[in-house]
Design an enzyme around this catalytic site. Structure first.
Site, mmCIF file in Angstrom:
data_model
loop_
_atom_site.group_PDB
_atom_site.id
_atom_site.type_symbol
_atom_site.label_atom_id
_atom_site.label_comp_id
_atom_site.label_asym_id
_atom_site.label_seq_id
_atom_site.Cartn_x
_atom_site.Cartn_y
_atom_site.Cartn_z
ATOM 1 N N GLU A 88 -16.752 -26.492 -13.751
ATOM 2 C CA GLU A 88 -16.823 -25.559 -12.625
ATOM 3 C C GLU A 88 -18.019 -24.631 -12.787
ATOM 4 O O GLU A 88 -18.780 -24.386 -11.831
ATOM 5 C CB GLU A 88 -15.536 -24.748 -12.549
ATOM 6 C CG GLU A 88 -15.526 -23.668 -11.489
ATOM 7 C CD GLU A 88 -14.463 -22.622 -11.761
ATOM 8 O OE1 GLU A 88 -14.593 -21.511 -11.228
ATOM 9 O OE2 GLU A 88 -13.515 -22.910 -12.520
ATOM 10 N N ASP A 122 -21.123 -24.706 -10.134
ATOM 11 C CA ASP A 122 -21.473 -23.496 -9.379
ATOM 12 C C ASP A 122 -22.986 -23.291 -9.378
ATOM 13 O O ASP A 122 -23.589 -22.987 -8.351
ATOM 14 C CB ASP A 122 -20.761 -22.293 -10.006
ATOM 15 C CG ASP A 122 -21.137 -20.981 -9.336
ATOM 16 O OD1 ASP A 122 -20.800 -20.810 -8.150
ATOM 17 O OD2 ASP A 122 -21.762 -20.138 -9.995
ATOM 18 N N ASP A 158 -12.516 -24.384 -6.924
ATOM 19 C CA ASP A 158 -12.917 -24.585 -8.323
ATOM 20 C C ASP A 158 -13.056 -26.072 -8.644
ATOM 21 O O ASP A 158 -13.995 -26.485 -9.342
ATOM 22 C CB ASP A 158 -11.887 -23.957 -9.272
ATOM 23 C CG ASP A 158 -11.906 -22.438 -9.224
ATOM 24 O OD1 ASP A 158 -12.847 -21.871 -8.638
ATOM 25 O OD2 ASP A 158 -10.969 -21.822 -9.768
ATOM 26 N N GLU A 214 -16.288 -27.423 -7.145
ATOM 27 C CA GLU A 214 -17.431 -27.059 -7.983
ATOM 28 C C GLU A 214 -17.467 -27.921 -9.245
ATOM 29 O O GLU A 214 -18.545 -28.339 -9.688
ATOM 30 C CB GLU A 214 -17.366 -25.586 -8.366
ATOM 31 C CG GLU A 214 -17.768 -24.639 -7.255
ATOM 32 C CD GLU A 214 -17.824 -23.197 -7.685
ATOM 33 O OE1 GLU A 214 -18.674 -22.464 -7.160
ATOM 34 O OE2 GLU A 214 -17.006 -22.789 -8.536
#
Length: 228
Positions: A45, A49, A118, A121
Site C-alpha cells: 500500500e 500510494d 488500501d 493502492e
C-alpha cells in the site's frame, strides 16, 4: 472467496509472480487471525500510494500545460483520494477478493471504503514490483481513465483542505506544517484516528476520521475555518 485469477482478468494484467497479488489483497486482520508469519498488504500500500501519485501527477502535468502548481496539486489530491480509489475498487468487485479476519469480514469490511482504497493502492504497488513503471502506468491510466477525463472537463469540485491550507500559510510566509497522529482507537474493523495539526511546532487544530487521511483533512479544515 473468489478465485484470484478472476481478479487478474478484471485488472487486465497478468502477474508473473501471482503471490504479489495475493499479498496485495491480504488485510492485516487476516494475518493476525490466520497467518502470523505472513505479511499484510500494508507495505505494498505504501509503495502503491507513491506510484499512483506519480502517474496521476505526470498525466495532469501533460493534460494541463497552462495551469499553475496549485491547481495541479488540488486536482491530483482529488483524484488520488480514498474515495476515488474505493470507487474503482468497487467497479472491480475487489471486496470479494480481499482476505479478511473473521471479525472484519462479519462487520462489513469488504465494503469499507478505507479497506478497499488500501487494497487498490496495494495492487498498484504489486504491479510495479511485478512489471515495472510502464506496467503500473498503463494500469492506472486505464482504470482511472474516466475520472481523469472528468478532471480534464472540469467536472470535479475540488476541495482539498490540506493543500488549501498549505498554500494559504505559505502565502503568509515560510511555515512548517506537520500532522501528528495522537490516537488510534477501536477494533480493526472500525478504527478511529485523531490527528493534531502543528504549525511551526505549535498545535493549532485537531481532526478525527476513519482513516489517517480523513483525519488530516478534517484538521486542516478546522484550521481554515478558524481563519474565516
Amino acid at each position: 472467496m473468489e478465485d484470484i485469477r478472476q481478479l487478474e482478468k478484471k485488472l487486465g494484467y497478468r502477474f508473473k509472480d501471482r503471490s504479489l497479488l495475493k499479498k496485495a489483497v491480504t488485510h492485516s486482520s487476516y494475518v493476525k487471525e490466520h497467518d502470523r508469519n505472513g505479511q499484510s498488504n500494508e507495505r505494498l500500500e505504501f509503495l502503491g500510494d507513491a506510484f499512483f501519485d506519480a502517474v496521476i501527477g505526470e498525466e495532469l502535468y501533460r493534460s494541463f500545460p497552462k495551469e499553475e502548481e496549485g491547481f495541479l496539486s488540488r486536482t491530483r489530491a482529488t483524484l488520488v483520494c480514498e474515495k476515488s480509489l474505493a470507487n474503482e475498487a468497487r467497479k472491480l468487485g475487489l471486496g470479494n477478493y480481499i482476505l479478511l479476519g473473521n471479525g472484519e469480514a462479519h462487520n462489513g469490511g469488504r465494503k469499507r471504503e478505507s479497506i478497499l482504497a488500501d487494497a487498490m493502492e496495494a495492487i498498484i504497488g504489486a504491479v510495479y514490483l511485478d512489471g515495472g513503471f510502464e506496467a503500473v502506468k498503463e494500469l492506472v491510466l486505464r482504470l482511472f481513465a474516466a475520472v481523469i477525463e472528468d478532471a480534464r472537463h472540469g467536472k470535479f469540485i475540488i476541495v482539498d483542505y490540506k493543500t488549501t491550507l498549505q498554500e494559504k500559510i505559505q502565502n503568509d510566509g515560510a511555515a512548517r506544517i506537520k500532522y501528528v497522529l495522537l490516537k488510534e482507537s477501536g477494533p480493526d474493523h472500525d478504527k478511529t484516528f485523531q490527528v493534531q495539526l502543528e504549525v511551526n511546532g505549535k498545535a493549532v487544530a485537531r481532526g478525527t476520521g476513519k482513516s489517517k487521511k480523513q483525519a488530516e483533512q478534517r484538521a486542516a479544515r478546522a484550521m481554515l475555518e478558524k481563519e474565516i
